[in-house]
Design a protein around this motif. Sequence first.
Motif, short mmCIF file in Angstrom:
data_model
loop_
_atom_site.label_atom_id
_atom_site.label_comp_id
_atom_site.label_asym_id
_atom_site.label_seq_id
_atom_site.Cartn_x
_atom_site.Cartn_y
_atom_site.Cartn_z
N SER A 189 0.84 -1.21 0.00
CA SER A 189 0.00 0.00 0.00
C SER A 189 0.87 1.25 0.00
O SER A 189 0.59 2.22 -0.71
CB SER A 189 -0.92 -0.01 1.22
OG SER A 189 -1.60 1.20 1.33
N TYR B 142 -7.08 -0.67 2.38
CA TYR B 142 -8.21 -1.59 2.35
C TYR B 142 -8.26 -2.41 1.07
O TYR B 142 -8.79 -3.52 1.04
CB TYR B 142 -9.53 -0.84 2.55
CG TYR B 142 -10.03 -0.10 1.33
CD1 TYR B 142 -10.83 -0.74 0.39
CD2 TYR B 142 -9.70 1.23 1.11
CE1 TYR B 142 -11.30 -0.07 -0.73
CE2 TYR B 142 -10.15 1.89 0.01
CZ TYR B 142 -10.95 1.25 -0.92
OH TYR B 142 -11.40 1.91 -2.02
N THR C 94 -6.15 -5.38 2.09
CA THR C 94 -6.50 -6.13 3.29
C THR C 94 -7.89 -6.74 3.23
O THR C 94 -8.11 -7.78 3.85
CB THR C 94 -6.42 -5.24 4.55
OG1 THR C 94 -7.27 -4.11 4.37
CG2 THR C 94 -4.99 -4.79 4.80
N GLN C 95 -8.81 -6.13 2.51
CA GLN C 95 -10.18 -6.65 2.44
C GLN C 95 -10.29 -7.72 1.36
O GLN C 95 -10.10 -7.45 0.19
CB GLN C 95 -11.17 -5.52 2.15
CG GLN C 95 -11.19 -4.45 3.21
CD GLN C 95 -11.70 -4.98 4.53
OE1 GLN C 95 -12.65 -5.74 4.58
NE2 GLN C 95 -11.05 -4.57 5.61
N LYS C 96 -10.59 -8.93 1.79
CA LYS C 96 -10.63 -10.07 0.87
C LYS C 96 -11.61 -9.85 -0.28
O LYS C 96 -11.28 -10.11 -1.44
CB LYS C 96 -11.02 -11.33 1.64
CG LYS C 96 -11.08 -12.57 0.80
CD LYS C 96 -11.46 -13.78 1.61
CE LYS C 96 -11.54 -15.02 0.73
NZ LYS C 96 -11.98 -16.18 1.48
N GLN C 97 -12.80 -9.33 0.01
CA GLN C 97 -13.80 -9.13 -1.02
C GLN C 97 -13.33 -8.13 -2.07
O GLN C 97 -13.51 -8.33 -3.27
CB GLN C 97 -15.13 -8.64 -0.42
CG GLN C 97 -15.80 -9.65 0.47
CD GLN C 97 -15.33 -9.56 1.91
OE1 GLN C 97 -14.43 -8.79 2.25
NE2 GLN C 97 -15.90 -10.37 2.79
N VAL C 98 -12.71 -7.04 -1.62
CA VAL C 98 -12.23 -6.01 -2.55
C VAL C 98 -11.08 -6.57 -3.37
O VAL C 98 -11.04 -6.41 -4.60
CB VAL C 98 -11.78 -4.75 -1.77
CG1 VAL C 98 -11.15 -3.73 -2.70
CG2 VAL C 98 -12.93 -4.14 -1.01
N ARG C 99 -10.15 -7.26 -2.70
CA ARG C 99 -8.99 -7.84 -3.38
C ARG C 99 -9.42 -8.81 -4.47
O ARG C 99 -8.92 -8.79 -5.59
CB ARG C 99 -8.12 -8.53 -2.33
CG ARG C 99 -6.77 -8.97 -2.81
CD ARG C 99 -5.92 -9.51 -1.67
NE ARG C 99 -6.52 -10.63 -0.98
CZ ARG C 99 -6.80 -10.66 0.32
NH1 ARG C 99 -6.51 -9.65 1.09
NH2 ARG C 99 -7.36 -11.71 0.86
#
Length: 156
Positions: A81, A89, A92-97
């Motif tokens: 980052s 984020y 770190t955020q699985k859904q976003v990644r």
Amino acid sequence: MQKMMMNETELAARWNLSPKTLQRWRSEGRGPRFMKMSKRVVYPIDEIFDFESRALRAATWAKATDVILPGPKLMDAREISYVTALPLYVFTQKQVREALGIPHRRVEKLIRFDYDEVIAWVKRWSQEAEEQGIHAQIDPGEQRRSLQQALAALPV
């Protein structure tokens, strides 16, 4: 007759652990595999023996999955980052990644990023956005940047 299953209390007593530890391990995906029958949790003896044999070590450092072969330097979410100036984020955020398709690797339970792979992903993302006619206009009066603006600002 040999016992085929152990319940949570028996296994906790065998390993001198609290049953709560086994419950936590199950929620984290750790420990031996188990079966759930209604509300009752049981552990097959074979799975317990298999887990115990995998836990054996000759030395404290001798865990094969902890060894990372020489190669690209892998970065954690905070480092990648920082060097890309993208929001934390995103990494770190699985859904976003996963929604963005950011390349990452699993090292044990940790998520790591290869700088070159992430930059290649940014180039592909920018090219696809250009082809779709999406242009990130950066407003100098705006205090915050959108993710699209942050990606567009990266050197391609």
